[in-house]
Design a protein around this motif. Structure first.
Motif, PDB file in Angstrom:
ATOM      1  N   SER A 284       0.826  -1.209   0.000  1.00 36.51           N
ATOM      2  CA  SER A 284       0.000   0.000   0.000  1.00 36.51           C
ATOM      3  C   SER A 284       0.861   1.261   0.000  1.00 36.51           C
ATOM      4  N   ALA A 285       1.937   1.253   0.786  1.00 36.62           N
ATOM      5  CA  ALA A 285       2.825   2.414   0.854  1.00 36.62           C
ATOM      6  C   ALA A 285       3.469   2.691  -0.495  1.00 36.62           C
ATOM      7  N   HIS A 286       3.870   1.626  -1.190  1.00 42.34           N
ATOM      8  CA  HIS A 286       4.516   1.806  -2.488  1.00 42.34           C
ATOM      9  C   HIS A 286       3.526   2.268  -3.553  1.00 42.34           C
ATOM     10  N   LEU A 287       2.297   1.806  -3.468  1.00 39.75           N
ATOM     11  CA  LEU A 287       1.276   2.280  -4.405  1.00 39.75           C
ATOM     12  C   LEU A 287       0.925   3.745  -4.120  1.00 39.75           C
ATOM     13  N   ASN A 288       0.829   4.093  -2.857  1.00 38.75           N
ATOM     14  CA  ASN A 288       0.566   5.488  -2.489  1.00 38.75           C
ATOM     15  C   ASN A 288       1.688   6.401  -2.965  1.00 38.75           C
ATOM     16  N   ALA A 289       2.918   5.886  -2.932  1.00 40.51           N
ATOM     17  CA  ALA A 289       4.078   6.691  -3.327  1.00 40.51           C
ATOM     18  C   ALA A 289       4.029   7.104  -4.793  1.00 40.51           C
ATOM     19  N   VAL A 290       3.299   6.329  -5.605  1.00 40.68           N
ATOM     20  CA  VAL A 290       3.188   6.672  -7.031  1.00 40.68           C
ATOM     21  C   VAL A 290       1.775   7.154  -7.360  1.00 40.68           C
ATOM     22  N   GLY A 291       1.089   7.672  -6.329  1.00 40.04           N
ATOM     23  CA  GLY A 291      -0.192   8.311  -6.551  1.00 40.04           C
ATOM     24  C   GLY A 291      -1.369   7.392  -6.779  1.00 40.04           C
ATOM     25  N   TYR A 292      -1.308   6.181  -6.206  1.00 36.54           N
ATOM     26  CA  TYR A 292      -2.409   5.226  -6.393  1.00 36.54           C
ATOM     27  C   TYR A 292      -2.884   4.762  -5.016  1.00 36.54           C
ATOM     28  N   PRO A 293      -3.834   5.494  -4.415  1.00 37.20           N
ATOM     29  CA  PRO A 293      -4.273   5.165  -3.058  1.00 37.20           C
ATOM     30  C   PRO A 293      -5.152   3.921  -2.965  1.00 37.20           C
ATOM     31  N   SER A 294      -5.716   3.470  -4.087  1.00 37.13           N
ATOM     32  CA  SER A 294      -6.600   2.301  -4.061  1.00 37.13           C
ATOM     33  C   SER A 294      -5.789   1.014  -3.994  1.00 37.13           C
ATOM     34  N   GLN A 295      -6.418  -0.045  -3.494  1.00 40.36           N
ATOM     35  CA  GLN A 295      -5.758  -1.341  -3.413  1.00 40.36           C
ATOM     36  C   GLN A 295      -5.955  -2.096  -4.721  1.00 40.36           C
ATOM     37  N   ILE A 296      -4.886  -2.621  -5.262  1.00 38.18           N
ATOM     38  CA  ILE A 296      -4.937  -3.391  -6.513  1.00 38.18           C
ATOM     39  C   ILE A 296      -5.017  -4.880  -6.227  1.00 38.18           C
ATOM     40  N   PHE A 297      -4.360  -5.316  -5.158  1.00 38.72           N
ATOM     41  CA  PHE A 297      -4.232  -6.734  -4.853  1.00 38.72           C
ATOM     42  C   PHE A 297      -5.351  -7.182  -3.913  1.00 38.72           C
ATOM     43  N   SER A 298      -6.010  -8.257  -4.260  1.00 37.73           N
ATOM     44  CA  SER A 298      -7.065  -8.799  -3.401  1.00 37.73           C
ATOM     45  C   SER A 298      -6.449  -9.403  -2.143  1.00 37.73           C
ATOM     46  N   ASP A 299      -7.277  -9.646  -1.136  1.00 36.87           N
ATOM     47  CA  ASP A 299      -6.783 -10.233   0.106  1.00 36.87           C
ATOM     48  C   ASP A 299      -6.140 -11.594  -0.130  1.00 36.87           C
ATOM     49  N   SER A 300      -6.756 -12.408  -0.977  1.00 38.17           N
ATOM     50  CA  SER A 300      -6.191 -13.734  -1.258  1.00 38.17           C
ATOM     51  C   SER A 300      -4.885 -13.608  -2.033  1.00 38.17           C
ATOM     52  N   ALA A 301      -4.785 -12.564  -2.876  1.00 39.98           N
ATOM     53  CA  ALA A 301      -3.529 -12.324  -3.598  1.00 39.98           C
ATOM     54  C   ALA A 301      -2.425 -11.936  -2.622  1.00 39.98           C
ATOM     55  N   LEU A 302      -2.759 -11.102  -1.647  1.00 43.23           N
ATOM     56  CA  LEU A 302      -1.789 -10.696  -0.634  1.00 43.23           C
ATOM     57  C   LEU A 302      -1.334 -11.888   0.204  1.00 43.23           C
ATOM     58  N   ASP A 303      -2.268 -12.790   0.499  1.00 43.22           N
ATOM     59  CA  ASP A 303      -1.908 -14.001   1.235  1.00 43.22           C
ATOM     60  C   ASP A 303      -0.829 -14.786   0.484  1.00 43.22           C
ATOM     61  N   LEU A 304      -1.027 -14.941  -0.821  1.00 47.90           N
ATOM     62  CA  LEU A 304      -0.069 -15.708  -1.628  1.00 47.90           C
ATOM     63  C   LEU A 304       1.265 -14.989  -1.764  1.00 47.90           C
ATOM     64  N   ILE A 305       1.220 -13.668  -1.911  1.00 51.60           N
ATOM     65  CA  ILE A 305       2.467 -12.899  -2.020  1.00 51.60           C
ATOM     66  C   ILE A 305       3.290 -13.042  -0.741  1.00 51.60           C
ATOM     67  N   ALA A 306       2.625 -12.936   0.401  1.00 48.41           N
ATOM     68  CA  ALA A 306       3.328 -13.071   1.680  1.00 48.41           C
ATOM     69  C   ALA A 306       3.945 -14.460   1.822  1.00 48.41           C
ATOM     70  N   LYS A 307       3.212 -15.474   1.409  1.00 46.67           N
ATOM     71  CA  LYS A 307       3.704 -16.842   1.515  1.00 46.67           C
ATOM     72  C   LYS A 307       4.849 -17.103   0.542  1.00 46.67           C
ATOM     73  N   ALA A 308       4.688 -16.665  -0.706  1.00 53.41           N
ATOM     74  CA  ALA A 308       5.702 -16.939  -1.732  1.00 53.41           C
ATOM     75  C   ALA A 308       6.989 -16.160  -1.494  1.00 53.41           C
ATOM     76  N   SER A 309       6.869 -14.969  -0.946  1.00 57.36           N
ATOM     77  CA  SER A 309       8.050 -14.127  -0.737  1.00 57.36           C
ATOM     78  C   SER A 309       8.748 -14.410   0.584  1.00 57.36           C
ATOM     79  N   SER A 310       8.045 -15.077   1.511  1.00 56.74           N
ATOM     80  CA  SER A 310       8.567 -15.318   2.866  1.00 56.74           C
ATOM     81  C   SER A 310       8.976 -14.011   3.546  1.00 56.74           C
ATOM     82  N   GLY A 311       8.313 -12.929   3.170  1.00 58.65           N
ATOM     83  CA  GLY A 311       8.595 -11.641   3.789  1.00 58.65           C
ATOM     84  C   GLY A 311       9.781 -10.907   3.201  1.00 58.65           C
ATOM     85  N   SER A 312      10.368 -11.426   2.128  1.00 58.64           N
ATOM     86  CA  SER A 312      11.502 -10.776   1.481  1.00 58.64           C
ATOM     87  C   SER A 312      11.022  -9.591   0.650  1.00 58.64           C
ATOM     88  N   LEU A 313      11.629  -8.428   0.857  1.00 63.28           N
ATOM     89  CA  LEU A 313      11.237  -7.246   0.093  1.00 63.28           C
ATOM     90  C   LEU A 313      11.586  -7.406  -1.385  1.00 63.28           C
TER      91      LEU A 313
END
Length: 266
Positions: free
Chosen positions: A201-230
């Motif tokens: 959300s912070a990175h989207l806000n930084a480029v002028g996009y306050p709305s959420q693009i990623f669904s909750d289930s998408a965020l779940d998968l991103i967190a799992k696949a990335s293991s918290g790695s930036l």
């Protein structure tokens, strides 16, 4: 281009995001506080983190908030750093040609650091990145460098930054002498699920996009696949946004994330 499709003012998951717009996780805030203390008290600090956890970004952020009227920050990153090149690099950044022999260069550096303190009323903060790759000789030289005025004061603040193997390396008996000189230890932890959402959300806000693009289930998968790695989070999100642009949708769901993870990450 994802920028024109979504109406971004920049690229959201890249190094181009302004430092003041970056998400400050609790771990990052704590690390920055410890690094600030390192500068203030001229300490010897070790910062470790997993690959892609944002170590270099943390140093960039630290540099941006450091009071330049009081401190001078030097940054070094060399996988094959030797004592000679260490002193040469620091002395050149101080505008001085280094003496050839190690002991002479060490004394020369001590003298120049004293001049910076007395003439400019500033303290030097030196950051050595990729420190997990330093060999024993270089580690021993750091110990000799810090052995200053009968251990009464450090000649400068020194921050070693490296992957978690640096922390493991320093546990060996042969590094006991330098380990005992460490004043502070910092660990930059991976982000958890809620922090991943806040980061995106912070990175989207930084480029002028306050709305959420990623669904909750998408965020779940991103967190799992990335293991918290930036780094992995940035990669997954960028590929997902590209896929969304190709499909003409401004919503990224879990199926799209799964497709990207299977194709680009696994």
């Amino acid at each position: 281009m994802i920028e024109s499709f979504f109406g971004f003012t920049g690229t959201p998951f890249s190094k181009g995001v302004p430092l003041d717009a970056l998400y400050n996780s609790p771990a990052l805030s704590e690390v920055l506080a410890r690094l600030q203390m390192t500068a203030e008290r001229q300490l010897f600090t070790v910062l470790t983190a997993e690959v892609g956890a944002g170590k270099t970004t943390a140093i960039r952020k630290f540099d941006s908030i450091l009071d330049k009227s009081r401190f001078i920050l030097f940054y070094m990153s060399d996988s094959q750093l030797t004592p000679r090149w260490f002193y040469k690099g620091l002395l050149e950044q101080l505008g001085v040609e280094a003496k050839y022999y190690r002991n002479e260069a060490r004394l020369q550096l001590h003298k120049e650091l004293q001049l910076v303190r007395s003439m400019q009323n500033k303290c030097v903060v030196t950051v050595v990145d990729e420190a997990h790759l330093l060999d024993r000789e270089m580690m021993e030289e750091i110990r000799f460098l810090l052995n200053y005025q009968m251990d009464s004061v450090n000649p400068m603040a020194l921050i070693l930054v490296g992957q978690t193997e640096l922390r493991d390396k320093l546990k060996f008996a042969k590094y006991a002498a330098i380990r005992q000189r460490i004043d502070l230890k910092c660990t930059l932890s991976p982000l958890d699920r809620s922090q991943i959402q806040a980061y995106i959300s912070a990175h989207l806000n930084a480029v002028g996009y306050p709305s959420q693009i990623f669904s909750d289930s998408a965020l779940d998968l991103i967190a799992k696949a990335s293991s918290g790695s930036l780094r992995l989070t940035n990669k997954i999100c960028t590929h997902c946004l590209t896929l969304a642009e190709q499909r003409g949708t401004k919503v990224v769901d879990d199926a799209m994330v799964s497709a990207i993870v299977d194709a680009e990450i696994s």
